[in-house]
Design a protein around this motif. Structure first.
Motif, PDB file in Angstrom:
ATOM      1  N   TRP A  82     -38.843  12.551  -0.414  1.00 14.67           N
ATOM      2  CA  TRP A  82     -39.531  13.082  -1.591  1.00 14.67           C
ATOM      3  C   TRP A  82     -40.672  12.142  -1.934  1.00 14.67           C
ATOM      4  O   TRP A  82     -40.700  11.003  -1.479  1.00 14.67           O
ATOM      5  CB  TRP A  82     -38.566  13.185  -2.781  1.00 14.67           C
ATOM      6  CG  TRP A  82     -37.695  14.410  -2.731  1.00 14.67           C
ATOM      7  CD1 TRP A  82     -36.763  14.697  -1.776  1.00 14.67           C
ATOM      8  CD2 TRP A  82     -37.673  15.477  -3.681  1.00 14.67           C
ATOM      9  NE1 TRP A  82     -36.154  15.897  -2.062  1.00 14.67           N
ATOM     10  CE2 TRP A  82     -36.690  16.398  -3.226  1.00 14.67           C
ATOM     11  CE3 TRP A  82     -38.359  15.749  -4.856  1.00 14.67           C
ATOM     12  CZ2 TRP A  82     -36.403  17.587  -3.924  1.00 14.67           C
ATOM     13  CZ3 TRP A  82     -38.058  16.913  -5.549  1.00 14.67           C
ATOM     14  CH2 TRP A  82     -37.106  17.828  -5.083  1.00 14.67           C
ATOM     15  N   TYR A  83     -41.577  12.632  -2.730  1.00 14.28           N
ATOM     16  CA  TYR A  83     -42.688  11.763  -3.105  1.00 14.28           C
ATOM     17  C   TYR A  83     -43.284  12.195  -4.446  1.00 14.28           C
ATOM     18  O   TYR A  83     -43.084  13.324  -4.905  1.00 14.28           O
ATOM     19  CB  TYR A  83     -43.776  11.794  -2.025  1.00 14.28           C
ATOM     20  CG  TYR A  83     -44.652  13.039  -2.068  1.00 14.28           C
ATOM     21  CD1 TYR A  83     -44.191  14.250  -1.564  1.00 14.28           C
ATOM     22  CD2 TYR A  83     -45.929  12.995  -2.633  1.00 14.28           C
ATOM     23  CE1 TYR A  83     -44.978  15.389  -1.609  1.00 14.28           C
ATOM     24  CE2 TYR A  83     -46.719  14.137  -2.676  1.00 14.28           C
ATOM     25  CZ  TYR A  83     -46.246  15.335  -2.167  1.00 14.28           C
ATOM     26  OH  TYR A  83     -47.030  16.456  -2.223  1.00 14.28           O
ATOM     27  N   ALA A 141     -42.465  14.843  -8.986  1.00 17.00           N
ATOM     28  CA  ALA A 141     -41.908  14.588  -7.654  1.00 17.00           C
ATOM     29  C   ALA A 141     -41.729  15.900  -6.887  1.00 17.00           C
ATOM     30  O   ALA A 141     -41.385  16.918  -7.467  1.00 17.00           O
ATOM     31  CB  ALA A 141     -40.573  13.876  -7.787  1.00 17.00           C
ATOM     32  N   GLN A 142     -42.049  15.851  -5.623  1.00 16.75           N
ATOM     33  CA  GLN A 142     -41.868  17.026  -4.766  1.00 16.75           C
ATOM     34  C   GLN A 142     -41.308  16.575  -3.424  1.00 16.75           C
ATOM     35  O   GLN A 142     -41.396  15.404  -3.066  1.00 16.75           O
ATOM     36  CB  GLN A 142     -43.208  17.718  -4.471  1.00 16.75           C
ATOM     37  CG  GLN A 142     -44.124  17.913  -5.628  1.00 16.75           C
ATOM     38  CD  GLN A 142     -45.471  18.463  -5.148  1.00 16.75           C
ATOM     39  OE1 GLN A 142     -45.520  19.472  -4.459  1.00 16.75           O
ATOM     40  NE2 GLN A 142     -46.551  17.794  -5.508  1.00 16.75           N
ATOM     41  N   LYS A 143     -40.804  17.566  -2.690  1.00 17.59           N
ATOM     42  CA  LYS A 143     -40.320  17.268  -1.337  1.00 17.59           C
ATOM     43  C   LYS A 143     -41.518  16.911  -0.463  1.00 17.59           C
ATOM     44  O   LYS A 143     -42.566  17.538  -0.562  1.00 17.59           O
ATOM     45  CB  LYS A 143     -39.605  18.490  -0.757  1.00 17.59           C
ATOM     46  CG  LYS A 143     -38.107  18.370  -0.848  1.00 17.59           C
ATOM     47  CD  LYS A 143     -37.427  19.488  -0.060  1.00 17.59           C
ATOM     48  CE  LYS A 143     -35.930  19.423  -0.290  1.00 17.59           C
ATOM     49  NZ  LYS A 143     -35.265  20.643   0.212  1.00 17.59           N
ATOM     50  N   HIS A 144     -41.355  15.905   0.345  1.00 15.26           N
ATOM     51  CA  HIS A 144     -42.436  15.488   1.231  1.00 15.26           C
ATOM     52  C   HIS A 144     -42.438  16.348   2.486  1.00 15.26           C
ATOM     53  O   HIS A 144     -41.395  16.782   2.954  1.00 15.26           O
ATOM     54  CB  HIS A 144     -42.247  14.015   1.633  1.00 15.26           C
ATOM     55  CG  HIS A 144     -43.418  13.446   2.364  1.00 15.26           C
ATOM     56  ND1 HIS A 144     -43.498  13.450   3.726  1.00 15.26           N
ATOM     57  CD2 HIS A 144     -44.555  12.867   1.906  1.00 15.26           C
ATOM     58  CE1 HIS A 144     -44.644  12.882   4.085  1.00 15.26           C
ATOM     59  NE2 HIS A 144     -45.312  12.527   3.005  1.00 15.26           N
ATOM     60  N   TYR A 199     -39.875   8.244  -1.347  1.00 17.86           N
ATOM     61  CA  TYR A 199     -38.490   7.819  -1.535  1.00 17.86           C
ATOM     62  C   TYR A 199     -37.566   8.903  -0.985  1.00 17.86           C
ATOM     63  O   TYR A 199     -38.034  10.006  -0.661  1.00 17.86           O
ATOM     64  CB  TYR A 199     -38.212   7.526  -3.014  1.00 17.86           C
ATOM     65  CG  TYR A 199     -38.288   8.734  -3.928  1.00 17.86           C
ATOM     66  CD1 TYR A 199     -39.524   9.204  -4.363  1.00 17.86           C
ATOM     67  CD2 TYR A 199     -37.127   9.392  -4.342  1.00 17.86           C
ATOM     68  CE1 TYR A 199     -39.598  10.313  -5.196  1.00 17.86           C
ATOM     69  CE2 TYR A 199     -37.195  10.483  -5.180  1.00 17.86           C
ATOM     70  CZ  TYR A 199     -38.426  10.952  -5.601  1.00 17.86           C
ATOM     71  OH  TYR A 199     -38.512  12.045  -6.419  1.00 17.86           O
ATOM     72  N   THR A 200     -36.311   8.599  -0.862  1.00 21.85           N
ATOM     73  CA  THR A 200     -35.386   9.610  -0.346  1.00 21.85           C
ATOM     74  C   THR A 200     -34.464  10.084  -1.463  1.00 21.85           C
ATOM     75  O   THR A 200     -34.078   9.321  -2.346  1.00 21.85           O
ATOM     76  CB  THR A 200     -34.528   9.087   0.826  1.00 21.85           C
ATOM     77  OG1 THR A 200     -33.920   7.868   0.428  1.00 21.85           O
ATOM     78  CG2 THR A 200     -35.367   8.878   2.069  1.00 21.85           C
ATOM     79  N   LYS A 201     -34.178  11.381  -1.398  1.00 22.90           N
ATOM     80  CA  LYS A 201     -33.291  12.000  -2.375  1.00 22.90           C
ATOM     81  C   LYS A 201     -32.318  12.857  -1.581  1.00 22.90           C
ATOM     82  O   LYS A 201     -32.749  13.777  -0.877  1.00 22.90           O
ATOM     83  CB  LYS A 201     -34.132  12.866  -3.325  1.00 22.90           C
ATOM     84  CG  LYS A 201     -33.382  13.362  -4.539  1.00 22.90           C
ATOM     85  CD  LYS A 201     -34.396  13.982  -5.471  1.00 22.90           C
ATOM     86  CE  LYS A 201     -33.748  15.020  -6.377  1.00 22.90           C
ATOM     87  NZ  LYS A 201     -34.765  15.694  -7.190  1.00 22.90           N
ATOM     88  N   GLN A 202     -31.071  12.495  -1.610  1.00 16.29           N
ATOM     89  CA  GLN A 202     -30.021  13.173  -0.829  1.00 16.29           C
ATOM     90  C   GLN A 202     -30.421  13.281   0.651  1.00 16.29           C
ATOM     91  O   GLN A 202     -30.286  14.331   1.265  1.00 16.29           O
ATOM     92  CB  GLN A 202     -29.735  14.549  -1.425  1.00 16.29           C
ATOM     93  CG  GLN A 202     -29.024  14.442  -2.763  1.00 16.29           C
ATOM     94  CD  GLN A 202     -29.053  15.745  -3.555  1.00 16.29           C
ATOM     95  OE1 GLN A 202     -29.801  16.665  -3.233  1.00 16.29           O
ATOM     96  NE2 GLN A 202     -28.267  15.805  -4.612  1.00 16.29           N
ATOM     97  N   ASN A 214     -33.310  13.407   1.966  1.00 10.06           N
ATOM     98  CA  ASN A 214     -34.595  14.044   2.252  1.00 10.06           C
ATOM     99  C   ASN A 214     -35.747  13.226   1.678  1.00 10.06           C
ATOM    100  O   ASN A 214     -35.612  12.619   0.615  1.00 10.06           O
ATOM    101  CB  ASN A 214     -34.639  15.442   1.636  1.00 10.06           C
ATOM    102  CG  ASN A 214     -33.646  16.380   2.290  1.00 10.06           C
ATOM    103  OD1 ASN A 214     -33.573  16.492   3.513  1.00 10.06           O
ATOM    104  ND2 ASN A 214     -32.842  17.044   1.461  1.00 10.06           N
TER     105      ASN A 214
END
Ligand SMILES: [Zn+2]
Length: 125
Positions: free
Chosen positions: A95-96, A109-112, A88-91, A93
């Motif tokens: 993320w997953y 959740a962490q940055k992909h 998914y996207t967060k701001q 970016n």
């Protein structure tokens, strides 16, 4: 002008060459007929068959990879499912997090990043 007379030996040789020549002509004729019978349909059938084998080969390879990934991310809580990557996207970016296919187990959740490995949810193999 004196007409050249072939010796018996030369005559035999000429006859032999003539017979060989006729034999070769017949062979060429037969080969031409065979070539004419190989039409475009046959060519396409062969190509289709080769493509099919190639595709099935690749499919098996992909299934292998998928099985390995499923095994690698086997859920330790239920032991039956495996963790899928939910992107998914967060701001802006990517993320997953990973979520089990059968129970409610999920990771933080962490940055992909491109090095993240696993089975992507909804991805077709
Ligand atoms: Zn689970």
């Amino acid at each position: 002008m004196k007409r050249r007379v072939h010796t018996d030996k030369e005559h035999d040789l000429l006859q032999k060459l003539k017979r060989e020549n006729d034999k070769l002509k017949k062979q060429i004729g037969a080969l031409r007929k065979q070539l004419a019978r190989i039409d475009l349909d046959d060519y396409n059938n062969v190509k289709e068959l080769l493509d099919k084998y190639y595709y099935e080969d690749k499919l098996e390879e992909r299934e292998d990879i998928l099985e390995k990934l499923k095994d690698e991310w086997k859920c330790l809580q239920c032991g039956t499912g495996y963790l899928e990557i939910v992107l998914y996207t967060k701001q802006g970016n990517p993320w997953y997090f990973r979520k089990c296919t059968t129970c409610s187990n999920r990771t933080k959740a962490q940055k992909h990043n491109p090095n993240v490995k696993g089975v992507l949810k909804g991805e077709k193999y």
